[in-house]
Design a protein around this motif. Structure first.
Motif, PDB file in Angstrom:
ATOM      1  N   GLY A   1       5.920   7.195   6.583  1.00 24.89           N
ATOM      2  CA  GLY A   1       7.058   6.274   6.564  1.00 24.89           C
ATOM      3  C   GLY A   1       6.710   4.829   6.843  1.00 24.89           C
ATOM      4  N   ARG A   2       5.430   4.502   6.884  1.00 25.68           N
ATOM      5  CA  ARG A   2       5.033   3.105   7.131  1.00 25.68           C
ATOM      6  C   ARG A   2       3.998   2.681   6.092  1.00 25.68           C
ATOM      7  NH1 ARG A   2       6.786   0.424  11.913  1.00 25.68           N
ATOM      8  NH2 ARG A   2       8.241   1.869  12.845  1.00 25.68           N
ATOM      9  N   SER A   3       3.996   1.390   5.758  1.00 28.02           N
ATOM     10  CA  SER A   3       2.977   0.915   4.823  1.00 28.02           C
ATOM     11  C   SER A   3       2.565  -0.514   5.189  1.00 28.02           C
ATOM     12  CB  SER A   3       3.499   0.976   3.386  1.00 28.02           C
ATOM     13  OG  SER A   3       4.552   0.068   3.237  1.00 28.02           O
ATOM     14  N   ASP A   4       1.531  -1.011   4.496  1.00 31.90           N
ATOM     15  CA  ASP A   4       1.084  -2.386   4.707  1.00 31.90           C
ATOM     16  C   ASP A   4       1.503  -3.225   3.501  1.00 31.90           C
ATOM     17  OD1 ASP A   4      -0.192  -1.367   6.907  1.00 31.90           O
ATOM     18  OD2 ASP A   4      -2.202  -1.397   6.009  1.00 31.90           O
ATOM     19  N   ILE A   5       1.891  -4.453   3.754  1.00 28.85           N
ATOM     20  CA  ILE A   5       2.182  -5.373   2.645  1.00 28.85           C
ATOM     21  C   ILE A   5       1.224  -6.553   2.759  1.00 28.85           C
ATOM     22  CG2 ILE A   5       3.876  -6.927   1.599  1.00 28.85           C
ATOM     23  CD1 ILE A   5       6.099  -5.228   2.666  1.00 28.85           C
ATOM     24  N   SER A   6       0.506  -6.835   1.652  1.00 33.32           N
ATOM     25  CA  SER A   6      -0.409  -7.981   1.640  1.00 33.32           C
ATOM     26  C   SER A   6       0.040  -8.983   0.593  1.00 33.32           C
ATOM     27  CB  SER A   6      -1.824  -7.547   1.271  1.00 33.32           C
ATOM     28  OG  SER A   6      -2.322  -6.653   2.230  1.00 33.32           O
ATOM     29  N   CYS A   7      -0.235 -10.242   0.854  1.00 32.81           N
ATOM     30  CA  CYS A   7       0.024 -11.264  -0.158  1.00 32.81           C
ATOM     31  C   CYS A   7      -0.965 -12.410   0.026  1.00 32.81           C
ATOM     32  CB  CYS A   7       1.466 -11.769  -0.085  1.00 32.81           C
ATOM     33  SG  CYS A   7       1.848 -12.614   1.434  1.00 32.81           S
ATOM     34  N   VAL A   8      -1.035 -13.270  -0.969  1.00 31.00           N
ATOM     35  CA  VAL A   8      -1.928 -14.429  -0.902  1.00 31.00           C
ATOM     36  C   VAL A   8      -1.073 -15.683  -0.729  1.00 31.00           C
ATOM     37  CG1 VAL A   8      -3.603 -15.807  -2.189  1.00 31.00           C
ATOM     38  CG2 VAL A   8      -3.706 -13.323  -2.285  1.00 31.00           C
ATOM     39  N   ILE A   9      -1.481 -16.525   0.204  1.00 31.31           N
ATOM     40  CA  ILE A   9      -0.787 -17.802   0.434  1.00 31.31           C
ATOM     41  C   ILE A   9      -1.829 -18.927   0.436  1.00 31.31           C
ATOM     42  CG2 ILE A   9       1.024 -16.691   1.837  1.00 31.31           C
ATOM     43  CD1 ILE A   9      -0.346 -17.972   4.317  1.00 31.31           C
ATOM     44  N   ALA A  10      -1.360 -20.154   0.359  1.00 32.19           N
ATOM     45  CA  ALA A  10      -2.291 -21.276   0.507  1.00 32.19           C
ATOM     46  C   ALA A  10      -2.725 -21.335   1.965  1.00 32.19           C
ATOM     47  CB  ALA A  10      -1.605 -22.579   0.106  1.00 32.19           C
ATOM     48  N   ALA A  11      -4.038 -21.509   2.200  1.00 34.42           N
ATOM     49  CA  ALA A  11      -4.527 -21.508   3.585  1.00 34.42           C
ATOM     50  C   ALA A  11      -3.820 -22.570   4.428  1.00 34.42           C
ATOM     51  CB  ALA A  11      -6.038 -21.737   3.595  1.00 34.42           C
ATOM     52  N   GLU A  12      -3.458 -23.691   3.788  1.00 38.44           N
ATOM     53  CA  GLU A  12      -2.810 -24.765   4.569  1.00 38.44           C
ATOM     54  C   GLU A  12      -1.417 -24.349   5.061  1.00 38.44           C
ATOM     55  OE1 GLU A  12      -2.401 -28.271   2.135  1.00 38.44           O
ATOM     56  OE2 GLU A  12      -0.905 -27.331   0.847  1.00 38.44           O
ATOM     57  N   ASP A  13      -0.851 -23.302   4.451  1.00 32.37           N
ATOM     58  CA  ASP A  13       0.442 -22.804   4.912  1.00 32.37           C
ATOM     59  C   ASP A  13       0.297 -21.796   6.052  1.00 32.37           C
ATOM     60  OD1 ASP A  13       1.870 -24.338   3.168  1.00 32.37           O
ATOM     61  OD2 ASP A  13       2.064 -22.784   1.632  1.00 32.37           O
ATOM     62  N   GLY A  14      -0.943 -21.569   6.504  1.00 33.55           N
ATOM     63  CA  GLY A  14      -1.203 -20.580   7.548  1.00 33.55           C
ATOM     64  C   GLY A  14      -0.321 -20.725   8.780  1.00 33.55           C
ATOM     65  N   PRO A  15      -0.236 -21.939   9.382  1.00 29.64           N
ATOM     66  CA  PRO A  15       0.586 -22.069  10.592  1.00 29.64           C
ATOM     67  C   PRO A  15       2.061 -21.749  10.342  1.00 29.64           C
ATOM     68  CG  PRO A  15      -0.912 -23.940  10.368  1.00 29.64           C
ATOM     69  CD  PRO A  15      -1.025 -23.146   9.107  1.00 29.64           C
TER      70      PRO A  15
ATOM     71  N   ASN B   1       0.830  -1.215   0.000  1.00 30.36           N
ATOM     72  CA  ASN B   1       0.000   0.000   0.000  1.00 30.36           C
ATOM     73  C   ASN B   1       0.857   1.255   0.000  1.00 30.36           C
ATOM     74  OD1 ASN B   1      -2.203  -1.563   0.040  1.00 30.36           O
ATOM     75  ND2 ASN B   1      -2.735  -1.186   2.187  1.00 30.36           N
ATOM     76  N   VAL B   2       0.222   2.366  -0.403  1.00 35.21           N
ATOM     77  CA  VAL B   2       0.908   3.658  -0.386  1.00 35.21           C
ATOM     78  C   VAL B   2       1.354   3.948   1.048  1.00 35.21           C
ATOM     79  CG1 VAL B   2       0.640   6.117  -0.882  1.00 35.21           C
ATOM     80  CG2 VAL B   2      -0.626   4.428  -2.209  1.00 35.21           C
ATOM     81  N   SER B   3       2.562   4.452   1.150  1.00 37.07           N
ATOM     82  CA  SER B   3       3.086   4.654   2.500  1.00 37.07           C
ATOM     83  C   SER B   3       2.562   5.946   3.145  1.00 37.07           C
ATOM     84  CB  SER B   3       4.605   4.603   2.399  1.00 37.07           C
ATOM     85  OG  SER B   3       5.180   5.731   2.886  1.00 37.07           O
ATOM     86  N   GLU B   4       2.300   5.863   4.436  1.00 39.08           N
ATOM     87  CA  GLU B   4       1.882   7.047   5.190  1.00 39.08           C
ATOM     88  C   GLU B   4       2.793   7.195   6.384  1.00 39.08           C
ATOM     89  OE1 GLU B   4      -2.240   7.250   6.385  1.00 39.08           O
ATOM     90  OE2 GLU B   4      -2.830   6.701   4.343  1.00 39.08           O
TER      91      GLU B   4
END
Ligand code: ADP
Ligand code: ASP
Ligand code: MG
Length: 461
Positions: free
Chosen positions: A303-317, A298-301
């Protein structure tokens, strides 16, 4: 004498009657003068049941022991099938993945095949045996039993086809081929006769579980044609192979609409916006063997920003463990995971030079009032993350919007728009009969499902 490699999925060997049917098919193939090596999956829902059992014992079972457990499902069906062939008068021998010489890396629960030392398989074939191999498993370079990830029997089969020099790998399943969308969700989906490795790879990566992603990667790398077909009928299925000129001529702009509900969206919040931070986050996930799909920063505000990504749910732990440390190291404000997401994709080699495909996909979703959370593209695929609850409706609507209903060919009109083209008459004469079961593990009732799913005739204009 030619070598035939076949793979039978879980539904195909779910009960005694089906095991006997598969045995008859294998014996018939051998009687036609072929050497037969058949890879078998665990019966019905066995793998899911074993996973559930393990979770009842421990929320976080050691992965080595998970592999010891999960690999048993395939061994059971393999031995039962050998007994069934013996009863029919055939000479069969079953092997575990390890005995079949499937050597993998040491990453438990999703090991990669490094080498196939198929001497024992070859020897057994040469002495007139039908060889049965337990799919989805191997032995690691550390001599531990490993499994290859969900759907991994497909990969075992393709790898053995390569190692044994088979001309084709036959994948027998509960549908009669690869469809323009999951036929148990889209009633008007259509069987695809031929598809390139590249398109199939994108479909598998986007959730079309009919072939495991790694099996298609393997087939493409070594140019092993795959024939996906039904274990309940003799009809011709779908050929997955190298693109050739005739395939290019038939190439539709959109080949299929696929979806996956097995993903989770992970967001790391309030990370410092400076060089090296993304590298740290994704190195931590990679070290934990977590595959990452879409990434958004995401656009930084301030000096900080959010990073999102998609993973396989089974890799959650695994992701959870990796991100807990990294959040502390970076001084980020935290992270969260949302499993109520789905990924929906349109795939087609013909979309390369058609920018309107994205616009059409987004406007179709907008008309449904569905918000797009994340977007990613490749030259032949566009994927969107949306809310899980709406995904089946979205798949059906996109399938209709791209005019895939009842036919597979979608092409550009001279005006620059798009129009569906009927298939060539010769192919139209044999409408695809569906044998698709309503859900994984359910018996495929050819007939009842087919009636609901398939229209009597394909549209002729
Ligand atoms: P097997 O147990 O034989 O390996 P799978 O359940 O892994 O079978 O894969 C077959 C299932 O894949 C079908 O029953 C169907 O529901 C699902 N599927 C999802 N997308 C597609 C698609 N595009 N074409 C055909 N089947 C699909
Ligand atoms: N039994 C394993 C699974 O359910 C492997 C396979 O069927 O290919 O994922
Ligand atoms: Mg499968």
């Amino acid at each position: 004498m030619s070598i035939v490699v076949q793979k039978y999925g879980g539904t195909s060997v779910a009960d005694v009657v089906r095991i006997m049917n598969v045995a008859r098919r294998i014996v018939a193939t051998a009687e036609q003068g072929n050497q037969v090596c058949a890879v078998v999956s665990a019966r019905g829902d066995t793998t899911d049941e074993l996973l559930e059992l393990a979770r009842e014992i421990s929320p976080n079972p050691p992965e080595r022991e998970m592999d010891m457990l999960l690999s048993t499902g395939e061994r059971i069906s393999c031995a039962l099938l050998a007994m069934a062939i013996d009863r029919l008068g055939g000479q069969a021998v079953s092997f575990t993945g390890s005995q079949a010489g499937i050597i993998t890396d040491t990453v438990h629960t999703k090991a990669r095949i490094l080498d196939i030392r198929a001497f024992r398989v070859q020897e057994a074939l040469d002495t007139g045996h039908i060889v049965l191999v337990a799919g989805f498993q191997g032995v690691s370079t550390d001599k531990a039993v490993t499994t290859l990830g969900r759907g991994g029997s497909d990969t075992t089969a393709v790898a053995l086809a390569h190692a044994l020099g088979a001309e084709v790998c036959e994948i027998y399943t509960d549908v009669d081929g690869v469809y323009t969308a999951n036929p148990s969700v889209v009633a008007r989906a259509c069987k695809i006769d031929r598809i390139s490795y590249d398109e199939m790879l994108e479909m598998a990566a986007a959730g079309a579980q009919v072939l495991a992603l790694r099996s298609v990667e393997y087939a493409r790398k070594y140019d092993i044609p795959i024939h996906v077909r039904s274990s309940f009928s003799d009809s011709e299925g779908t050929w997955v192979r190298e693109d050739d000129e005739t395939m290019e001529l038939e190439q539709p702009i959109i080949r299929a609409v696929t979806y996956s509900t097995d993903d989770a969206k992970v967001t790391v919040r309030g990370v410092p916006d400076k060089p090296g931070v993304a590298a740290q986050v994704f190195s931590a996930l990679a070290d934990a063997h977590v595959n990452v799909d879409m990434i958004i920063q995401n656009v930084s505000e301030q000096g900080r920003s959010d990073i999102s990504c998609v993973i396989a749910a089974e890799d959650g732990p695994a992701a959870d463990r990796a991100l807990r440390d990294i959040v502390a190291q970076l001084g980020a404000s935290g992270y969260d995971a949302d499993e109520r997401v789905a990924k929906i994709s349109v795939v087609g080699a013909g979309m390369r030079a058609n920018p309107w495909v994205a616009a059409k996909m987004f406007s179709t979703l907008a008309d449904l009032g569905i918000n797009i959370d994340m977007i990613s593209t490749s030259p032949i695929k566009i994927s969107c993350v949306i809310e899980e609850a709406r995904v089946e409706e979205a798949v059906r609507t996109l399938h209709t919007a791209f005019e895939l209903d009842d036919q597979c060919v979608y092409a550009e009109t001279p005006e620059g728009g798009a129009a569906a083209k009927p298939r060539a008459p010769a192919k139209k004469a044999a409408p695809a009969k569906k044998t698709g079961a309503a859900k994984k593990g359910a018996p495929a009732k050819s007939g009842s499902a087919a009636k609901k799913a398939a229209p009597a005739e394909k549209r002729s204009s």
